[in-house]
Design a protein around this motif. Sequence first.
Motif, PDB file in Angstrom:
ATOM      1  N   ALA A 106       0.834  -1.206   0.000  1.00  0.00           N
ATOM      2  CA  ALA A 106       0.000   0.000   0.000  1.00  0.00           C
ATOM      3  C   ALA A 106       0.867   1.253   0.000  1.00  0.00           C
ATOM      4  O   ALA A 106       0.594   2.225  -0.717  1.00  0.00           O
ATOM      5  N   ARG A 107       1.930   1.235   0.815  1.00  0.00           N
ATOM      6  CA  ARG A 107       2.815   2.405   0.837  1.00  0.00           C
ATOM      7  C   ARG A 107       3.528   2.575  -0.490  1.00  0.00           C
ATOM      8  O   ARG A 107       3.759   3.704  -0.940  1.00  0.00           O
ATOM      9  N   ALA A 108       3.926   1.464  -1.115  1.00  0.00           N
ATOM     10  CA  ALA A 108       4.603   1.539  -2.412  1.00  0.00           C
ATOM     11  C   ALA A 108       3.701   2.193  -3.454  1.00  0.00           C
ATOM     12  O   ALA A 108       4.148   3.027  -4.254  1.00  0.00           O
ATOM     13  N   VAL A 109       2.422   1.840  -3.447  1.00  0.00           N
ATOM     14  CA  VAL A 109       1.476   2.432  -4.395  1.00  0.00           C
ATOM     15  C   VAL A 109       1.348   3.931  -4.143  1.00  0.00           C
ATOM     16  O   VAL A 109       1.465   4.752  -5.070  1.00  0.00           O
ATOM     17  N   LEU A 110       1.118   4.312  -2.899  1.00  0.00           N
ATOM     18  CA  LEU A 110       0.920   5.730  -2.582  1.00  0.00           C
ATOM     19  C   LEU A 110       2.195   6.540  -2.804  1.00  0.00           C
ATOM     20  O   LEU A 110       2.140   7.667  -3.306  1.00  0.00           O
ATOM     21  N   ARG A 184      -8.434   1.811   7.202  1.00  0.00           N
ATOM     22  CA  ARG A 184      -7.014   1.565   6.929  1.00  0.00           C
ATOM     23  C   ARG A 184      -6.475   2.568   5.916  1.00  0.00           C
ATOM     24  O   ARG A 184      -5.416   3.160   6.107  1.00  0.00           O
ATOM     25  N   TRP A 185      -7.198   2.775   4.820  1.00  0.00           N
ATOM     26  CA  TRP A 185      -6.703   3.671   3.780  1.00  0.00           C
ATOM     27  C   TRP A 185      -6.841   5.137   4.186  1.00  0.00           C
ATOM     28  O   TRP A 185      -6.041   5.978   3.735  1.00  0.00           O
ATOM     29  N   VAL A 186      -7.801   5.444   5.051  1.00  0.00           N
ATOM     30  CA  VAL A 186      -7.852   6.802   5.623  1.00  0.00           C
ATOM     31  C   VAL A 186      -6.601   7.036   6.459  1.00  0.00           C
ATOM     32  O   VAL A 186      -5.993   8.113   6.416  1.00  0.00           O
TER      33      VAL A 186
END
Length: 409
Positions: A106-110, A184-186
């Motif tokens: 998720a961090r890699a995407v963001l 989670r994404w918030v």
Amino acid sequence: MTGTPALPAGTTLVHIGPYKTGTTAMQGALWEARPALAEYGIVYPGDAAHEIDASMAVALGYVYAGKSLDVYRQRWFDLVAEMRAARPRIGVLSSEVYCEATDDGARAVLDALGPQTHVVITVRPIVRLLGSQWQQYTQNIPVPPYDEWLRVILGQDSEGGEPESGTITPSFWRRHRHDRLVERWVGLAGADRVSVVVVDDRDHRGLPAAFEGLLGLPDGLLRPPADKTNRSLTYPEALVMQELVGRTSAAPWSSADHARFVRFGAARGLQAAPPDPRAERLLTPAWAVDRALEIGAGMAERIGASGARVIGDLALLSDRALAPAEGENAPVGAIDPGAAAALAVGIISKLTGVHPRPEHRDLAGPVERAAWSRHRAVAELWEADAARDGARGAAAREIARRARRRIRG
């Protein structure tokens, strides 16, 4: 959904699913509309409606058996580069696998997409997802009968009655605790960078209209294509699929073979065939409907408190009017010949598609290697026949040439 404020220029919209919430429909709509989207400064990169392997590689850190993680991880970064090179008003990526992203994924995407990334999460009532997800699992892995699966998933057999994942399809609640997914994404992106679209299955224009609003597009531009290859199975079809998966989940079948010949062969063949109109559809017991609506109400409350922008009505997550057909399915005493034939066609199409190259693929499973061996033996016979025919033809041409010379002499 009209009146949805458009995202600002320079945004990258990332649609993370989850599964069975209209992701395939929106991916198809975006793909089909790419020329028109370009006129409005929207870029949907890639060579297919859903670049699932690339998305899996970066978000989950693995790919399907038989494929290269490094190749598809680089493919994802190539998609990002393609999108940036076009300098769009808004770029769009969509994959339901992002909903299961690891923390690192998720961090890699963001991080790769930058601070102007906006996450879109589509949600549907859990009560409408139970049957479709059980059917999906029956196409991939051995699972218990529907009623037994429901009792585990909905916590009927657990202490305190809490929803359980356990060892039976643990991905279900990873995907479909929509409230925790939003939270989670918030936490990762910030509430101002997350939008939740509540899908109303009675309004076929609702989901496309929400995306049109977010992208600043005119009404009606996004039109999901009719997808007959992803239809729901009838109850007898699901049981046939369940039996096949149970028989192909052990040696000599590897995970690579199972994915190629069963998941993307037999299951696709079955879904491509028209269902028997007399066959009973999957029914959900009343107790499971009640429990799923109760869970949906709790999810709606937590999503509303998350701070994310909500497009649509969260009350739909606990609306009994959206519940599927209730009841208990009658026992099935015989295999449907039509379903069995469709499964066979799907498998055969994949077996005949094995390429008789000089060497089999390094990542091929035992079943694929056996098919390759047979195809290769036939190819070698053809090559030998062609060589003999070529030699005979060359000899005949030489005789004819000499005969012409003697005649001229």
